[in-house]
Design a protein around this motif. Sequence first.
Motif, PDB file in Angstrom:
ATOM      1  N   GLY A  47      -1.789  -2.466  -0.173  1.00 21.33           N
ATOM      2  CA  GLY A  47      -0.360  -2.303  -0.408  1.00 21.33           C
ATOM      3  C   GLY A  47       0.350  -3.590  -0.754  1.00 21.33           C
ATOM      4  N   ALA A  48      -0.213  -4.731  -0.379  1.00 18.66           N
ATOM      5  CA  ALA A  48       0.420  -6.021  -0.653  1.00 18.66           C
ATOM      6  C   ALA A  48      -0.082  -6.659  -1.939  1.00 18.66           C
ATOM      7  CB  ALA A  48       0.187  -6.978   0.526  1.00 18.66           C
ATOM      8  N   VAL A  49      -1.197  -6.144  -2.484  1.00 22.73           N
ATOM      9  CA  VAL A  49      -1.791  -6.762  -3.667  1.00 22.73           C
ATOM     10  C   VAL A  49      -0.822  -6.752  -4.845  1.00 22.73           C
ATOM     11  CG1 VAL A  49      -3.633  -6.513  -5.381  1.00 22.73           C
ATOM     12  CG2 VAL A  49      -4.167  -6.328  -2.957  1.00 22.73           C
ATOM     13  N   SER A  50      -0.030  -5.685  -4.972  1.00 20.30           N
ATOM     14  CA  SER A  50       0.896  -5.595  -6.112  1.00 20.30           C
ATOM     15  C   SER A  50       1.898  -6.739  -6.119  1.00 20.30           C
ATOM     16  CB  SER A  50       1.641  -4.257  -6.080  1.00 20.30           C
ATOM     17  OG  SER A  50       2.421  -4.149  -4.894  1.00 20.30           O
ATOM     18  N   LEU A  51       2.233  -7.268  -4.938  1.00 19.73           N
ATOM     19  CA  LEU A  51       3.186  -8.374  -4.866  1.00 19.73           C
ATOM     20  C   LEU A  51       2.594  -9.665  -5.415  1.00 19.73           C
ATOM     21  CD1 LEU A  51       4.657  -7.726  -1.302  1.00 19.73           C
ATOM     22  CD2 LEU A  51       5.571  -6.998  -3.511  1.00 19.73           C
ATOM     23  N   LEU A  52       1.278  -9.715  -5.512  1.00 21.08           N
ATOM     24  CA  LEU A  52       0.591 -10.864  -6.102  1.00 21.08           C
ATOM     25  C   LEU A  52       0.324 -10.639  -7.591  1.00 21.08           C
ATOM     26  CD1 LEU A  52      -0.610 -13.609  -5.208  1.00 21.08           C
ATOM     27  CD2 LEU A  52      -2.780 -12.423  -4.821  1.00 21.08           C
ATOM     28  N   ILE A  53      -0.037  -9.405  -7.932  1.00 19.55           N
ATOM     29  CA  ILE A  53      -0.376  -9.097  -9.316  1.00 19.55           C
ATOM     30  C   ILE A  53       0.856  -9.149 -10.217  1.00 19.55           C
ATOM     31  CG2 ILE A  53      -1.176  -7.241 -10.843  1.00 19.55           C
ATOM     32  CD1 ILE A  53      -3.169  -6.492  -8.690  1.00 19.55           C
ATOM     33  N   ASP A  54       2.003  -8.740  -9.706  1.00 22.74           N
ATOM     34  CA  ASP A  54       3.217  -8.709 -10.531  1.00 22.74           C
ATOM     35  C   ASP A  54       3.542 -10.091 -11.108  1.00 22.74           C
ATOM     36  OD1 ASP A  54       5.617  -7.421 -11.606  1.00 22.74           O
ATOM     37  OD2 ASP A  54       6.686  -8.614 -10.120  1.00 22.74           O
ATOM     38  N   PRO A  55       3.656 -11.148 -10.288  1.00 21.47           N
ATOM     39  CA  PRO A  55       3.929 -12.464 -10.882  1.00 21.47           C
ATOM     40  C   PRO A  55       2.761 -13.005 -11.713  1.00 21.47           C
ATOM     41  CG  PRO A  55       3.560 -12.670  -8.518  1.00 21.47           C
ATOM     42  CD  PRO A  55       3.670 -11.206  -8.817  1.00 21.47           C
ATOM     43  N   PHE A  56       1.523 -12.619 -11.365  1.00 21.77           N
ATOM     44  CA  PHE A  56       0.370 -13.060 -12.153  1.00 21.77           C
ATOM     45  C   PHE A  56       0.437 -12.498 -13.571  1.00 21.77           C
ATOM     46  CE2 PHE A  56      -3.928 -12.349 -13.784  1.00 21.77           C
ATOM     47  CZ  PHE A  56      -4.458 -13.626 -13.713  1.00 21.77           C
ATOM     48  N   CYS A  57       0.723 -11.217 -13.698  1.00 21.00           N
ATOM     49  CA  CYS A  57       0.809 -10.592 -15.022  1.00 21.00           C
ATOM     50  C   CYS A  57       1.999 -11.122 -15.809  1.00 21.00           C
ATOM     51  CB  CYS A  57       0.893  -9.079 -14.881  1.00 21.00           C
ATOM     52  SG  CYS A  57      -0.661  -8.297 -14.371  1.00 21.00           S
ATOM     53  N   HIS A  85       1.926  -3.340   8.745  1.00 16.18           N
ATOM     54  CA  HIS A  85       3.333  -3.284   8.338  1.00 16.18           C
ATOM     55  C   HIS A  85       3.494  -3.403   6.826  1.00 16.18           C
ATOM     56  CE1 HIS A  85       2.923  -7.621   7.914  1.00 16.18           C
ATOM     57  NE2 HIS A  85       4.146  -7.699   7.420  1.00 16.18           N
ATOM     58  N   ALA A  86       2.524  -4.033   6.139  1.00 18.09           N
ATOM     59  CA  ALA A  86       2.638  -4.203   4.681  1.00 18.09           C
ATOM     60  C   ALA A  86       2.719  -2.866   3.962  1.00 18.09           C
ATOM     61  CB  ALA A  86       1.451  -5.012   4.153  1.00 18.09           C
ATOM     62  N   TRP A  87       2.102  -1.825   4.522  1.00 19.94           N
ATOM     63  CA  TRP A  87       2.116  -0.526   3.858  1.00 19.94           C
ATOM     64  C   TRP A  87       3.478   0.147   3.919  1.00 19.94           C
ATOM     65  CZ3 TRP A  87      -0.912   2.379   0.737  1.00 19.94           C
ATOM     66  CH2 TRP A  87      -2.171   1.849   0.433  1.00 19.94           C
ATOM     67  N   LEU A  88       4.343  -0.270   4.843  1.00 20.62           N
ATOM     68  CA  LEU A  88       5.681   0.308   4.892  1.00 20.62           C
ATOM     69  C   LEU A  88       6.494  -0.084   3.663  1.00 20.62           C
ATOM     70  CD1 LEU A  88       6.570  -0.200   8.664  1.00 20.62           C
ATOM     71  CD2 LEU A  88       5.558   1.795   7.544  1.00 20.62           C
ATOM     72  N   HIS A  89       6.098  -1.159   3.004  1.00 20.81           N
ATOM     73  CA  HIS A  89       6.796  -1.579   1.796  1.00 20.81           C
ATOM     74  C   HIS A  89       6.278  -0.829   0.576  1.00 20.81           C
ATOM     75  CE1 HIS A  89       8.952  -4.969   3.677  1.00 20.81           C
ATOM     76  NE2 HIS A  89       7.937  -4.913   4.519  1.00 20.81           N
ATOM     77  N   VAL A  90       5.267   0.008   0.763  1.00 17.63           N
ATOM     78  CA  VAL A  90       4.777   0.877  -0.302  1.00 17.63           C
ATOM     79  C   VAL A  90       5.387   2.266  -0.157  1.00 17.63           C
ATOM     80  CG1 VAL A  90       2.735   1.920  -1.367  1.00 17.63           C
ATOM     81  CG2 VAL A  90       2.612  -0.401  -0.437  1.00 17.63           C
ATOM     82  N   PHE A  91       5.252   2.845   1.042  1.00 18.15           N
ATOM     83  CA  PHE A  91       5.717   4.201   1.283  1.00 18.15           C
ATOM     84  C   PHE A  91       7.084   4.262   1.949  1.00 18.15           C
ATOM     85  CE2 PHE A  91       0.981   5.097   1.557  1.00 18.15           C
ATOM     86  CZ  PHE A  91       0.930   5.677   0.305  1.00 18.15           C
ATOM     87  N   LEU A 134       7.191  -9.535   2.941  1.00 20.44           N
ATOM     88  CA  LEU A 134       6.725  -8.505   3.872  1.00 20.44           C
ATOM     89  C   LEU A 134       7.324  -8.650   5.270  1.00 20.44           C
ATOM     90  CD1 LEU A 134       2.939  -8.605   2.926  1.00 20.44           C
ATOM     91  CD2 LEU A 134       4.591  -6.856   2.258  1.00 20.44           C
ATOM     92  N   GLU A 135       8.189  -9.616   5.472  1.00 22.27           N
ATOM     93  CA  GLU A 135       8.624  -9.961   6.826  1.00 22.27           C
ATOM     94  C   GLU A 135       9.423  -8.851   7.489  1.00 22.27           C
ATOM     95  OE1 GLU A 135       8.935 -11.776  10.332  1.00 22.27           O
ATOM     96  OE2 GLU A 135       7.656 -12.362   8.635  1.00 22.27           O
ATOM     97  N   ARG A 136      10.374  -8.294   6.783  1.00 23.87           N
ATOM     98  CA  ARG A 136      11.260  -7.319   7.416  1.00 23.87           C
ATOM     99  C   ARG A 136      10.699  -5.912   7.283  1.00 23.87           C
ATOM    100  NH1 ARG A 136      15.993  -6.616   4.989  1.00 23.87           N
ATOM    101  NH2 ARG A 136      16.939  -5.774   6.860  1.00 23.87           N
ATOM    102  N   LEU A 137      10.724  -5.176   8.386  1.00 22.23           N
ATOM    103  CA  LEU A 137      10.362  -3.766   8.344  1.00 22.23           C
ATOM    104  C   LEU A 137      11.509  -2.976   7.734  1.00 22.23           C
ATOM    105  CD1 LEU A 137       8.807  -3.176  11.875  1.00 22.23           C
ATOM    106  CD2 LEU A 137       7.598  -3.374   9.723  1.00 22.23           C
ATOM    107  N   PRO A 138      11.193  -1.903   6.983  1.00 19.21           N
ATOM    108  CA  PRO A 138      12.269  -1.033   6.517  1.00 19.21           C
ATOM    109  C   PRO A 138      13.045  -0.461   7.696  1.00 19.21           C
ATOM    110  CG  PRO A 138      10.221  -0.527   5.386  1.00 19.21           C
ATOM    111  CD  PRO A 138       9.886  -1.483   6.510  1.00 19.21           C
ATOM    112  N   ASP A 139      14.307  -0.166   7.481  1.00 22.86           N
ATOM    113  CA  ASP A 139      15.168   0.364   8.539  1.00 22.86           C
ATOM    114  C   ASP A 139      14.689   1.746   8.941  1.00 22.86           C
ATOM    115  OD1 ASP A 139      17.155   1.197  10.209  1.00 22.86           O
ATOM    116  OD2 ASP A 139      18.811   0.650   8.868  1.00 22.86           O
TER     117      ASP A 139
END
Length: 309
Positions: free
Chosen positions: A103-113, A243-249, A299-304
Amino acid sequence: MLFRQLEYLVALSRERHFARAAQACYVSQPALSEAIRKLEEELDVPLVRRGRTYEGLTPEGERIVVWAQRILADRDALKDEVGALRTGLSGRIRIGAVPTATGAVSLLIDPFCAAHPLVTVDVQADLRSEDILRRLQNFEIDAAVSYLREDVAENFRTVPLYQERYVLLTSAADNLGRRTTATWAEASRLPLCLLTGTMQGRRVLDELFAEAGVRPTPRVETDSVAALFAHVRTGRWASIVPHAWLHVFGIPPGMRAVPLIEPARTVTIGLVMTAREPGSVMARALTEIARRTDLAAALERLPDNSVSQ
């Protein structure tokens, strides 16, 4: 000796079947067999144990495959390096990831691309940490996002990305779901759906449960973090997710994500590459992006939790 012969041998080692190896190389089976036979003649050693069916590689063949993988990886790295010098980075980068970090990989791939618009990305997700290290050593992937265990840091180049922490994902109607925190001991008493015991992510959870003096007995096990969310959604199960997956779903309707304490330990997730020099130009470019990208802050903050009610 031709690169193509080495490619055929590596494919045969991987597929363990002449027909499948030939199909993977887009050649006929007789063509592949003949090329490997000529390689045996040139090296003057038997590479394949032949019988009525494929019986594996000889000890000499196993050693030659290691050299072949290195030679082919260096060839590809050289081509990428020359291409980058001439027209900028282009080609394909292969990135492996453990399920908890996917779930966190996209946050790395986006700036790479964004930085390298001519590069395409192949993400091989849901790999076990052991398989990731093997694929890196066999040059089947260029880099990976995985757990930075002690043995990884010693034998590979690594870049820490963020600290994986864990939340109890449960029904909003559950008593623990109405709390601001929950303990690992309390979570162990719920009807749990967890990752399978063969996965590093599950072994981390078992260590934390043991530190709390309990041992969970999950009714459902899976190798997919997405499946954990799907089971909790039925209302029958609870789970523990990174917790990283909460930023996906986010936090799906009817669910709550409760931070776990006692213990409140984290595990380091990072970028992993082989330590060989000069190595893959793709891996070096991804390393530069990783060092400039603050995944931990993203990824620091959890969704509300209020969004699920």
